[in-house]
Design a protein around this motif. Structure first.
Motif, PDB file in Angstrom:
ATOM      1  N   ALA A  67       0.842  -1.195   0.000  1.00 39.99           N
ATOM      2  CA  ALA A  67       0.000   0.000   0.000  1.00 39.99           C
ATOM      3  C   ALA A  67       0.879   1.247   0.000  1.00 39.99           C
ATOM      4  O   ALA A  67       1.882   1.312   0.709  1.00 39.99           O
ATOM      5  CB  ALA A  67      -0.907   0.000   1.214  1.00 39.99           C
ATOM      6  N   GLU A  68       0.496   2.214  -0.820  1.00 39.99           N
ATOM      7  CA  GLU A  68       1.198   3.498  -0.874  1.00 39.99           C
ATOM      8  C   GLU A  68       0.154   4.609  -0.848  1.00 39.99           C
ATOM      9  O   GLU A  68      -0.883   4.523  -1.501  1.00 39.99           O
ATOM     10  CB  GLU A  68       2.035   3.602  -2.144  1.00 39.99           C
ATOM     11  N   LEU A  72      -2.455  14.768   0.090  1.00 36.92           N
ATOM     12  CA  LEU A  72      -3.059  15.750  -0.805  1.00 36.92           C
ATOM     13  C   LEU A  72      -2.720  17.183  -0.395  1.00 36.92           C
ATOM     14  O   LEU A  72      -2.991  18.114  -1.148  1.00 36.92           O
ATOM     15  CB  LEU A  72      -4.570  15.545  -0.872  1.00 36.92           C
ATOM     16  N   ASP A  73      -2.093  17.340   0.767  1.00 37.21           N
ATOM     17  CA  ASP A  73      -1.681  18.674   1.207  1.00 37.21           C
ATOM     18  C   ASP A  73      -0.257  19.008   0.775  1.00 37.21           C
ATOM     19  O   ASP A  73      -0.019  20.060   0.191  1.00 37.21           O
ATOM     20  CB  ASP A  73      -1.826  18.808   2.725  1.00 37.21           C
ATOM     21  N   CYS A  74       0.687  18.096   1.031  1.00 40.16           N
ATOM     22  CA  CYS A  74       2.093  18.395   0.692  1.00 40.16           C
ATOM     23  C   CYS A  74       2.611  17.575  -0.490  1.00 40.16           C
ATOM     24  O   CYS A  74       3.753  17.723  -0.893  1.00 40.16           O
ATOM     25  CB  CYS A  74       2.994  18.196   1.902  1.00 40.16           C
ATOM     26  N   GLN A  75       1.776  16.677  -1.046  1.00 35.72           N
ATOM     27  CA  GLN A  75       2.094  15.853  -2.216  1.00 35.72           C
ATOM     28  C   GLN A  75       3.131  14.756  -1.965  1.00 35.72           C
ATOM     29  O   GLN A  75       3.617  14.133  -2.907  1.00 35.72           O
ATOM     30  CB  GLN A  75       2.543  16.712  -3.412  1.00 35.72           C
ATOM     31  N   ALA A  76       3.481  14.490  -0.709  1.00 34.97           N
ATOM     32  CA  ALA A  76       4.440  13.425  -0.392  1.00 34.97           C
ATOM     33  C   ALA A  76       3.791  12.063  -0.600  1.00 34.97           C
ATOM     34  O   ALA A  76       2.614  11.870  -0.293  1.00 34.97           O
ATOM     35  CB  ALA A  76       4.913  13.560   1.054  1.00 34.97           C
ATOM     36  N   SER A  77       4.546  11.121  -1.142  1.00 32.22           N
ATOM     37  CA  SER A  77       4.113   9.729  -1.272  1.00 32.22           C
ATOM     38  C   SER A  77       4.860   8.913  -0.236  1.00 32.22           C
ATOM     39  O   SER A  77       6.051   9.137  -0.003  1.00 32.22           O
ATOM     40  CB  SER A  77       4.414   9.196  -2.670  1.00 32.22           C
ATOM     41  N   TYR A  78       4.147   7.947   0.371  1.00 33.80           N
ATOM     42  CA  TYR A  78       4.771   7.166   1.433  1.00 33.80           C
ATOM     43  C   TYR A  78       4.038   5.838   1.613  1.00 33.80           C
ATOM     44  O   TYR A  78       2.863   5.722   1.273  1.00 33.80           O
ATOM     45  CB  TYR A  78       4.793   7.953   2.756  1.00 33.80           C
TER      46      TYR A  78
END
Length: 111
Positions: A67-68, A72-78
């Motif tokens: 799962a990734e 939606l606020d800072c656009q970071a993917s994790y």
């Protein structure tokens, strides 16, 4: 128990796409971490429902997709960390799932 209908769909898709092949030797499945599909249950039903079909004895290959999430606020993917959805960068919970819900037949090995 929903694995039975899922497994029947896998068989139907495999037979349809195998065309005139004499035998289906392997089915490659992609399953997201967030799906509720249990590999052992699919394998159990596969062994039962493929009898007397060109798919009998075909090996199922399971590839799990982690799962990734994307903030939606800072656009970071994790990656998902347990049950904590909060962004590790800004702590926002305003996120969307970008991977981990997949379920598909990726490839079919035939003779």
């Amino acid at each position: 128990m929903h694995e039975l209908s899922i497994t029947q769909n896998i068989l139907e898709i495999s037979l349809r796409h195998a065309g005139n092949a004499k035998k289906i030797c392997g089915i490659h499945l992609v399953i997201g971490e967030l799906s509720s599909i249990v590999d052992d249950s699919v394998q159990f039903y596969w062994d039962l429902i493929t009898e007397d079909t060109p798919a009998y004895g075909a090996k199922l290959y399971f590839r799990r997709v982690p799962a990734e999430l994307k903030c939606l606020d800072c656009q970071a993917s994790y990656p998902l960390n347990g049950h904590d959805l909060a962004c590790p960068n800004c702590q926002s919970a305003h996120v969307e799932v970008v991977a981990g819900t997949e379920f598909m037949v990726e490839a079919i090995d035939v003779e």
